[in-house]
Design a protein around this motif. Structure first.
Motif, mmCIF file in Angstrom:
data_model
loop_
_atom_site.group_PDB
_atom_site.id
_atom_site.type_symbol
_atom_site.label_atom_id
_atom_site.label_comp_id
_atom_site.label_asym_id
_atom_site.label_seq_id
_atom_site.Cartn_x
_atom_site.Cartn_y
_atom_site.Cartn_z
ATOM 1 N N PRO A 1 -4.163 -77.907 -16.299
ATOM 2 C CA PRO A 1 -4.738 -77.540 -17.602
ATOM 3 C C PRO A 1 -4.451 -76.104 -18.015
ATOM 4 N N VAL A 2 -4.248 -75.205 -17.054
ATOM 5 C CA VAL A 2 -3.892 -73.824 -17.383
ATOM 6 C C VAL A 2 -2.542 -73.788 -18.089
ATOM 7 N N LEU A 3 -1.560 -74.514 -17.555
ATOM 8 C CA LEU A 3 -0.241 -74.558 -18.175
ATOM 9 C C LEU A 3 -0.276 -75.305 -19.505
ATOM 10 N N GLU A 4 -0.992 -76.410 -19.562
ATOM 11 C CA GLU A 4 -1.076 -77.163 -20.820
ATOM 12 C C GLU A 4 -1.598 -76.283 -21.944
ATOM 13 N N SER A 5 -2.641 -75.532 -21.662
ATOM 14 C CA SER A 5 -3.215 -74.645 -22.679
ATOM 15 C C SER A 5 -2.206 -73.604 -23.130
ATOM 16 N N ALA A 6 -1.511 -73.000 -22.184
ATOM 17 C CA ALA A 6 -0.529 -71.967 -22.524
ATOM 18 C C ALA A 6 0.633 -72.549 -23.332
ATOM 19 N N PHE A 7 1.150 -73.707 -22.918
ATOM 20 C CA PHE A 7 2.270 -74.308 -23.627
ATOM 21 C C PHE A 7 1.883 -74.647 -25.069
ATOM 22 N N ARG A 8 0.656 -75.126 -25.273
ATOM 23 C CA ARG A 8 0.210 -75.495 -26.621
ATOM 24 C C ARG A 8 0.047 -74.268 -27.520
ATOM 25 N N GLN A 9 -0.238 -73.123 -26.921
ATOM 26 C CA GLN A 9 -0.416 -71.906 -27.713
ATOM 27 C C GLN A 9 0.882 -71.414 -28.336
ATOM 28 N N VAL A 10 2.013 -71.867 -27.840
ATOM 29 C CA VAL A 10 3.289 -71.517 -28.472
ATOM 30 C C VAL A 10 3.307 -72.017 -29.910
ATOM 31 N N GLU A 11 2.748 -73.203 -30.129
ATOM 32 C CA GLU A 11 2.705 -73.815 -31.455
ATOM 33 C C GLU A 11 1.939 -72.966 -32.457
ATOM 34 N N THR A 12 0.872 -72.324 -32.010
ATOM 35 C CA THR A 12 -0.009 -71.572 -32.920
ATOM 36 C C THR A 12 0.317 -70.081 -32.963
ATOM 37 N N GLY A 13 1.350 -69.674 -32.224
ATOM 38 C CA GLY A 13 1.726 -68.270 -32.227
ATOM 39 C C GLY A 13 0.883 -67.388 -31.329
ATOM 40 N N TRP B 1 16.605 -82.057 -28.119
ATOM 41 C CA TRP B 1 15.514 -82.947 -27.726
ATOM 42 C C TRP B 1 14.172 -82.404 -28.214
ATOM 43 N N PRO B 2 13.189 -83.293 -28.445
ATOM 44 C CA PRO B 2 11.830 -82.809 -28.698
ATOM 45 C C PRO B 2 11.257 -82.179 -27.440
ATOM 46 N N ASN B 3 10.307 -81.248 -27.615
ATOM 47 C CA ASN B 3 9.707 -80.582 -26.464
ATOM 48 C C ASN B 3 8.255 -81.012 -26.285
ATOM 49 N N TYR B 4 7.589 -80.389 -25.321
ATOM 50 C CA TYR B 4 6.214 -80.767 -25.003
ATOM 51 C C TYR B 4 5.305 -80.644 -26.213
ATOM 52 N N CYS B 5 5.442 -79.568 -26.983
ATOM 53 C CA CYS B 5 4.593 -79.399 -28.169
ATOM 54 C C CYS B 5 4.860 -80.489 -29.198
ATOM 55 N N ASP B 6 6.118 -80.887 -29.375
ATOM 56 C CA ASP B 6 6.427 -81.987 -30.285
ATOM 57 C C ASP B 6 5.701 -83.256 -29.849
ATOM 58 N N LEU B 7 5.673 -83.497 -28.552
ATOM 59 C CA LEU B 7 5.000 -84.681 -28.021
ATOM 60 C C LEU B 7 3.496 -84.570 -28.210
ATOM 61 N N PHE B 8 2.919 -83.416 -27.848
ATOM 62 C CA PHE B 8 1.463 -83.246 -27.907
ATOM 63 C C PHE B 8 0.949 -83.291 -29.339
#
Length: 366
Positions: A20-32, A302-309
């Motif tokens: 969950p630590v990595l998931e949170s960080a990866f998702r924050q790329v989307e929001t800047g 390819w789509p990335n993790y944020c595209d999938l989430f």
């Protein structure tokens, strides 16, 4: 400041809690709220006649912290099974040098160092688990593992955290290593782990296949992949075009490297390096192995993790699809998020070795 060594990281960080630590960080790329700079390597000739000195670094920032991961290695490429491997050491074989330095974005203060060995092993296992949690069949129970090192251990820990894994077949070229892996991981995870004699035996019939090796050549044959399997890798060289053609869903974790075309003697495509700057004479440069592929092939477009989430890309839609998660990219961000997590937890538990902060400050403007 504190320095958190590998012995402390082993005590306080697990693959499961890192997911969950990595998931949170990866998702924050989307929001800047987070970003990273992919790994860049610099190669210099060294006294090792068959090797090169390599400096590698990557950077990331999230949750108010900035981190740079740095590593210093002597690299060699011994020939062997599968077209050769990449080996490394610092000072002497069996020792390595790498650490994460972390800063407070609020005032620029350096707040700590973390050895990168354990955290690197854990981050790749947690990231592979993110791919499996999104793309592997819900009822996946069987893992096929290629590789028996620290990364392969973390991958299996991660898969067990997100799917009801009950068994694993493992192959690596050295019988002693794969048998040791089987014994250790059976006890650690309470599942049936068996060493097998070929890569094909490990892959066929598995629900999840992971290739975690240091080879410079593909490790999986396309005909081994059965409907419904989920595949993940460690390096792009492990997967060939025939395997990619069999896959119905392909997702990349993040950006793997900066766009790079060979430019004279300086910028080159080298071995496992995503981006490489190279020094040396033409004769010295010939020591370096070229990238196995003539051009980057994995993850382009390819789509990335944020595209999938965030729903811009489709994941697995049925149990017959073959899925692939390219477990590469977001490396700097993985080190900033997990490095910061480890640092905060060590401070709470009063672990780590104290270092005077004033050693790193100066009264001369730079």
């Amino acid at each position: 400041m504190i320095f958190v060594h590998n012995d402390v990281v082993r005590q306080i960080l697990t693959v499961k809690e890192s997911i969950p630590v990595l998931e949170s960080a990866f998702r924050q790329v989307e929001t800047g709220q987070a970003m990273e700079r992919p790994r860049i390597d610099m190669y210099m000739p060294c006294e090792q006649p068959e090797g090169y000195y390599r400096w590698g670094s990557s950077e990331g920032t999230n949750d108010g912290l900035f981190a740079i991961r740095m590593k210093s290695d002597i690299i060699t490429w011994p020939k062997g099974q599968g077209g050769g491997t990449e080996e490394k050491y610092c000072v002497k074989p069996g020792t390595w040098c790498g650490f994460v330095m972390i800063f407070n974005c609020a005032n620029g203060e350096p707040i700590g160092f973390v050895n990168d060995g354990e955290i690197s092993r854990i981050r790749v296992g947690a990231a592979a688990a993110i791919g499996a949690s999104n793309l592997a069949k819900k009822n996946s129970t069987k893992v096929g593992m290629l590789g028996s090192g620290g990364m392969a251990r973390a991958y299996l820990e991660g898969f067990c955290a997100v799917r009801p894994i009950s068994s694993c077949r493992v192959f690596s070229p050295t019988k002693k290593n794969r048998e040791a892996y089987a014994e250790e991981m059976s006890k650690a995870l309470g599942i049936d782990v068996v060493a097998v004699d070929t890569a094909e035996e490990a892959v066929r019939g598995a629900d999840i296949v992971a290739t975690c090796t240091d080879t410079m050549s593909p490790t999986i044959k396309a005909e081994w992949l059965e409907p419904g399997v989920h595949v993940t890798d460690l390096c792009e060289e492990e997967i060939d075009d025939e395997c990619l053609a069999r896959m119905d869903v392909k997702i990349r974790q993040g950006e793997g490297g900066l766009p790079l075309k060979e430019q004279g003697r300086i910028m080159r495509l080298v071995g496992h390096s995503p981006v490489a700057y190279v020094a040396g004479t033409e004769e010295e440069i010939r020591r370096l192995p070229p990238k196995p592929q003539a051009k980057p092939k994995i993850a382009q477009g390819w789509p990335n993790y944020c595209d999938l989430f965030y729903g811009r890309a489709k994941g697995r839609e049925n149990d017959q699809q073959i899925t692939f998660y390219h477990n590469f990219g977001n490396q700097g961000l993985a080190f900033s998020s997990l490095g910061g997590y480890v640092l905060r937890k060590a401070q709470q538990l009063q672990l780590g070795r104290q270092i005077p902060t004033e050693w790193f400050l100066q009264d001369v403007r730079n």
